[in-house]
Scaffold this motif. Sequence first.
Motif, short mmCIF file in Angstrom:
data_model
loop_
_atom_site.label_atom_id
_atom_site.label_comp_id
_atom_site.label_asym_id
_atom_site.label_seq_id
_atom_site.Cartn_x
_atom_site.Cartn_y
_atom_site.Cartn_z
N THR A 1 2.07 9.29 -5.83
CA THR A 1 2.47 10.66 -5.49
C THR A 1 3.53 11.16 -6.46
O THR A 1 3.44 12.30 -6.95
CB THR A 1 3.00 10.72 -4.04
N GLU B 1 1.21 4.15 -2.88
CA GLU B 1 1.01 5.56 -2.55
C GLU B 1 2.23 6.40 -2.94
O GLU B 1 2.08 7.52 -3.45
CB GLU B 1 0.71 5.71 -1.06
N ASP C 1 0.83 -1.20 0.00
CA ASP C 1 0.00 0.00 0.00
C ASP C 1 0.87 1.25 0.00
O ASP C 1 0.59 2.21 -0.72
CB ASP C 1 -0.93 0.02 1.21
N GLY D 1 0.24 9.20 5.64
CA GLY D 1 0.35 9.10 4.20
C GLY D 1 1.61 9.74 3.66
O GLY D 1 2.54 10.06 4.40
#
Length: 86
Positions: free
Chosen positions: A22, A18, A14, A72
């Motif tokens: 990004t 991410e 995950d 995050g």
Amino acid sequence: MHSPPSDSSGGSSDLLVELIETLEACGLEDDAYQLHNYVDVEALQQLLASADGDLAVQFTVEGIPLDVSPDGVDVIVEDESDSITE
């Protein structure tokens, strides 16, 4: 069927997704870099998971400064007031 343990590499997958999303959002092509040359995603995920308080790890990939925390992945944007204009 058995579900994978919660501490399996699913979390690092995950995080990897991410990170890539990004970087792509910043215009970096996926063939322009090899992420493993910048960070060990599994080790980063373990570090974030084991932190008791606020923790953020910052690193740069191909000139894009990133801030990774349990919340995050964010791009670090320099405050425009820090720049000097003539």
